[in-house]
Design a protein around this motif. Structure first.
Motif, PDB file in Angstrom:
ATOM      1  N   GLY A   1       0.782  -1.229   0.000  1.00 46.99           N
ATOM      2  CA  GLY A   1       0.000   0.000   0.000  1.00 46.99           C
ATOM      3  C   GLY A   1       0.811   1.275   0.000  1.00 46.99           C
ATOM      4  O   GLY A   1       0.248   2.373   0.050  1.00 46.99           O
ATOM      5  N   GLY A   2       2.149   1.169   0.002  1.00 45.17           N
ATOM      6  CA  GLY A   2       2.971   2.357  -0.109  1.00 45.17           C
ATOM      7  C   GLY A   2       3.312   3.040   1.191  1.00 45.17           C
ATOM      8  O   GLY A   2       3.884   4.135   1.188  1.00 45.17           O
ATOM      9  N   ILE A   3       2.981   2.443   2.334  1.00 47.28           N
ATOM     10  CA  ILE A   3       3.305   3.061   3.620  1.00 47.28           C
ATOM     11  C   ILE A   3       4.817   3.152   3.822  1.00 47.28           C
ATOM     12  O   ILE A   3       5.338   4.158   4.309  1.00 47.28           O
ATOM     13  N   LEU A   4       5.532   2.097   3.451  1.00 49.09           N
ATOM     14  CA  LEU A   4       6.976   2.073   3.647  1.00 49.09           C
ATOM     15  C   LEU A   4       7.744   2.602   2.448  1.00 49.09           C
ATOM     16  O   LEU A   4       8.816   3.187   2.601  1.00 49.09           O
ATOM     17  N   ALA A   5       7.225   2.368   1.246  1.00 45.35           N
ATOM     18  CA  ALA A   5       7.973   2.761   0.046  1.00 45.35           C
ATOM     19  C   ALA A   5       7.031   2.798  -1.143  1.00 45.35           C
ATOM     20  O   ALA A   5       5.916   2.264  -1.111  1.00 45.35           O
ATOM     21  N   ASP A   6       7.513   3.417  -2.198  1.00 49.23           N
ATOM     22  CA  ASP A   6       6.751   3.468  -3.442  1.00 49.23           C
ATOM     23  C   ASP A   6       6.939   2.173  -4.225  1.00 49.23           C
ATOM     24  O   ASP A   6       7.873   1.403  -3.991  1.00 49.23           O
ATOM     25  N   SER A   7       6.062   1.956  -5.195  1.00 48.79           N
ATOM     26  CA  SER A   7       6.193   0.821  -6.101  1.00 48.79           C
ATOM     27  C   SER A   7       7.463   1.008  -6.931  1.00 48.79           C
ATOM     28  O   SER A   7       7.813   2.142  -7.281  1.00 48.79           O
ATOM     29  N   PRO A   8       8.165  -0.075  -7.233  1.00 46.17           N
ATOM     30  CA  PRO A   8       7.860  -1.495  -7.013  1.00 46.17           C
ATOM     31  C   PRO A   8       8.459  -2.075  -5.734  1.00 46.17           C
ATOM     32  O   PRO A   8       8.383  -3.287  -5.533  1.00 46.17           O
ATOM     33  N   LEU A   9       9.066  -1.234  -4.874  1.00 43.46           N
ATOM     34  CA  LEU A   9       9.564  -1.742  -3.599  1.00 43.46           C
ATOM     35  C   LEU A   9       8.412  -2.231  -2.731  1.00 43.46           C
ATOM     36  O   LEU A   9       8.594  -3.080  -1.856  1.00 43.46           O
ATOM     37  N   SER A  10       7.234  -1.697  -2.977  1.00 43.77           N
ATOM     38  CA  SER A  10       6.016  -2.099  -2.284  1.00 43.77           C
ATOM     39  C   SER A  10       4.923  -2.186  -3.345  1.00 43.77           C
ATOM     40  O   SER A  10       4.501  -1.164  -3.875  1.00 43.77           O
ATOM     41  N   ALA A  11       4.506  -3.427  -3.703  1.00 43.63           N
ATOM     42  CA  ALA A  11       3.583  -3.558  -4.839  1.00 43.63           C
ATOM     43  C   ALA A  11       2.828  -4.877  -4.770  1.00 43.63           C
ATOM     44  O   ALA A  11       3.266  -5.842  -4.131  1.00 43.63           O
ATOM     45  N   SER A  12       1.678  -4.913  -5.441  1.00 42.56           N
ATOM     46  CA  SER A  12       0.911  -6.149  -5.585  1.00 42.56           C
ATOM     47  C   SER A  12       0.832  -6.504  -7.066  1.00 42.56           C
ATOM     48  O   SER A  12       0.856  -5.629  -7.930  1.00 42.56           O
TER      49      SER A  12
END
Length: 711
Positions: free
Chosen positions: A142-153
């Protein structure tokens, strides 16, 4: 004075040793890990910051040892280390380990009502309060820790609740890490009585005890506010820039069968990029039968211990059918140019060859190798691959979740000896059934482990997505599915997983097995390729699969499952099983193959058409070698949810009543039927539906039996 100098000497020596220790032990932090993530050179040198990589997961805890029942247990959900109390709530422990270390990849998916809405907590360094807390999906994708693609579905084309959620943002810790999940929807271990099912895989590093690690904190995350967005942007844009000067060498020309294009380099250098575009009358076959072969540091007739030997399409992540894709290491463009950015160093010499093992001429219309300088040192390693096709692989035969017929097995991806780093793999396959082709777990053994330090929850989970979904994944840096059309129906699938911070170092050996576990029995073509760096080691299965590369590729189901009638020694038609026929279409209901030992089906399988309604039609085809007229019988399955059907074979119709209370086989005389040389057609129409909750019926078709043929 002399005594004073002598007293100072140990202090000076200790200070020098301490200073050297600080120099040798690079400080590990969010910043340093994010920088390492985009440095491809790092992969080609054995890690100076000595660490291991292992995995916590929700694998079925009945899996204990290969010689014990449960080794292939597959209830890989809501399995936790233990349950703790937080106030009056249950907190389920997913990970608990001593540091120094770092979480480097975190994957989850969920099932059940209101799933994925529980609270994920990460506790560091034995603190009683979490440093990260929130909804699991928000933290992972959901992007709480980092932007996509470090945090992605993934995949973005898949419904959100059916996606795999991947966190690649590193979470370092100096002393200890514990990860928990709290949800009122979890009823019991394994969610065996319902409720929320939680699936997870957490890859983590453990450094040597004196490693200098700065633990994750809100302050540290804030300090990384420049490098984190820059890394995320670089990975999102898949910026494949080469940061050293290179020489570009053309690799083009026509390759005749059993010939090759080849050139060599000398000196201490590294391949930085390879690009190839093939053209041929049968491009699919050319992508499999044209092999990329790279050898390093060969002296005289001595062969290098590590090399690249892999069909071109498999090496670049598209398999033997061109599919657009872009990852951190590979790319296939719309116009068919295949590119790779693996760094491949060599100390003295290197030879790059394209071998044509096929029967047709292949043209390399575009080809280029970029070479740059490399300072060879004691940590430098050679890049290698291991590729093999498991041809007409027979996969497991399952009754249900609680019992096995036939049985799953572990398939070896690769076995390596020596010192090195495992950096990724891909698999190209052709599925022949109307069901998911693989449910097995990865089992990775490092340095002689008796139990794998990496054991997972399913093939698609290992490759970063979830629920066998067929939707494409083509723009993530580390995971890819350029084609998933063979995931639920007969067809072609390619899955890739490339590693960055989650690379697996090994000092003596690495063994990677993938469990083959299928919902229904199936015959598939299955070709994995593994990527690794190796130093003074060996691929234990290093004999090239030349026959696999030469073999004709499967484009249609009929390339693996023959739809032709079986004949006896006198060349008379005997039978054809329904699962060997070509399913053309149905205007309603669901078509699949059932397999069970219970009912006496030929080869334990039948073609099954379920949830069909009044008037729905099913069409199937099989092939005959010659024109003839034969007495014909059909074997069908009576069920308590079946009905009446009009069965038409080459224009001759028979009414078949399959209503009954007990599941059993029924043989129906279809009379003398004219078989056509070539295509023969079957049409099945629902003509009576007994009263039921949903007013649908099920049609089970085992086989056709033929008597003596009449000319």
């Amino acid at each position: 004075m002399k005594k004073s100098y002598l007293l100072l000497l140990p202090i000076i020596l200790f200070s020098l040793i301490s200073f050297k220790t600080l120099l040798d032990n690079k400080i590990i932090s969010i910043d340093s890990l994010l920088q390492d993530m985009t440095d491809r050179d790092n992969l080609a040198r054995f890690p100076e910051s000595d660490y291991t990589c292992a995995q916590f997961s929700s694998y079925d805890r009945a899996t204990v040892a290969p010689d014990q029942d449960g080794w292939f247990a597959n209830w890989d959900r809501s399995m936790f280390i233990r349950t703790e109390k937080r106030g009056d709530k249950n907190e389920y422990v997913m990970m608990d380990t001593s540091g120094p270390g770092s979480i480097v990849r975190f994957w989850m998916t969920f099932a059940g009502k209101d799933s994925g809405k529980g609270i994920l907590r990460i506790y560091l360094d034995n603190n009683t309060e979490p440093v990260i807390e929130g909804s699991a999906m928000e933290i992972l994708s959901g992007g709480i820790l980092a932007d996509s693609p470090l945090s992605a579905s993934v995949s973005q084309l898949t419904k959100y609740e059916m996606r795999g959620h991947n966190l690649y943002f590193p979470i370092p810790y100096a002393k200890h890490c514990k990860v928990t999940y709290q949800s009122d929807n979890i009823k019991d271990a394994g969610a065996k009585t319902g409720g929320e099912a939680v699936y997870y895989n957490i890859n983590y590093r453990t450094y040597k005890k004196d490693a200098q690690v700065i633990s994750y904190s809100a302050e540290e995350k804030n300090n990384a506010k420049k490098i984190a967005p820059a890394t995320a942007n670089q990975l999102a844009q898949l910026q494949k820039t080469i940061n050293v000067p290179t020489e570009k060498h053309a690799l083009t020309g026509e390759i005749k069968p059993n010939a090759k294009l080849s050139f060599s380099f000398k000196g201490s250098k590294a391949i930085r990029k390879i690009s190839i575009k093939l053209s041929a009358k049968n491009l699919e076959q050319a992508l499999r039968s044209t092999v990329l072969n790279i050898t390093y540091d060969v002296e005289g007739n001595q062969k290098s211990a590590t090399s690249v030997w892999c069909p071109v399409g498999d090496f670049f992540g598209t398999g033997y059918q061109l599919r657009e894709i872009s990852t951190w290491y590979t790319e296939v463009s719309k116009d068919g140019v295949l590119s790779a950015w693996w760094v491949m160093p060599f100390e003295k010499n290197c030879t790059v060859s394209l071998l044509n093992l096929g029967k047709q001429n292949v043209t390399v219309s575009q080809g280029e190798v970029e070479i740059g300088d490399w300072k060879w040192d004691e940590n430098s390693m050679h890049f290698g691959t291991h590729w093999k096709e498991y041809y007409h692989l027979k996969t497991g035969e399952m009754k249900n979740n609680s019992g096995m017929v036939g049985g799953p097995f572990d398939l070896n991806y690769v076995t390596l000896s020596g010192k090195g780093v495992y950096v990724g793999d891909a698999v190209t396959l052709f599925n022949t059934v109307y069901a998911w082709w693989g449910e097995g777990d990865e089992k990775i053994y490092v340095d002689g482990e008796k139990f794998p330090s990496h054991i997972g929850t399913g093939t698609e989970d290992y490759y970063g997505y979830a629920w066998c979904r067929p939707e494409k994944i083509i723009g993530h840096p580390f995971i890819a599915q350029p084609d998933g059309s063979g995931n639920f129906v007969p067809g072609y699938t390619v899955n890739s997983r490339y590693r960055s911070l989650d690379v697996i170092p090994f000092k003596t050996s690495l063994k990677f097995d993938m469990e083959m576990w299928h919902w229904t029995r199936a015959t598939i073509n299955f070709a994995p390729v593994c990527f690794y760096y190796l130093q003074n080691g060996k691929d234990q299965n290093d004999k090239p699969d030349i026959e696999g590369a030469k073999r004709a590729v499967a484009i249609n189901r009929t390339d693996i499952i023959s739809p032709v009638i079986q004949y006896n020694s006198k060349n008379k038609p005997v039978s054809i099983q329904a699962e060997s026929m070509i399913f053309e279409n149905a205007d309603g209901g669901e078509f699949a193959y059932d397999n069970s030992e219970k009912y006496g089906w030929a080869d334990n399988m039948e073609a099954n058409w379920s949830e069909a309604k009044m008037g729905n039609k099913l069409n199937m085809v099989f092939m005959s070698k010659a024109d003839c007229t034969v007495p014909t019988k059909g074997i069908f399955t009576i069920r308590n949810n079946s009905g009446k059907f009009k069965f038409t074979l080459n224009g001759k119709s028979t009414i078949i009543d399959l209503t009954g209370e007990k599941t059993t086989l029924k043989t129906v005389d279809l009379g003398a039927v004219k078989l056509n040389k070539g295509k023969n057609t079957i049409s099945v129409e629902v003509i009576d539906v007994p009263p039921s909750k949903n007013n649908t019926v099920e049609f089970g078709f085992d086989q056709l039996l033929f008597g003596l043929a009449k000319k």
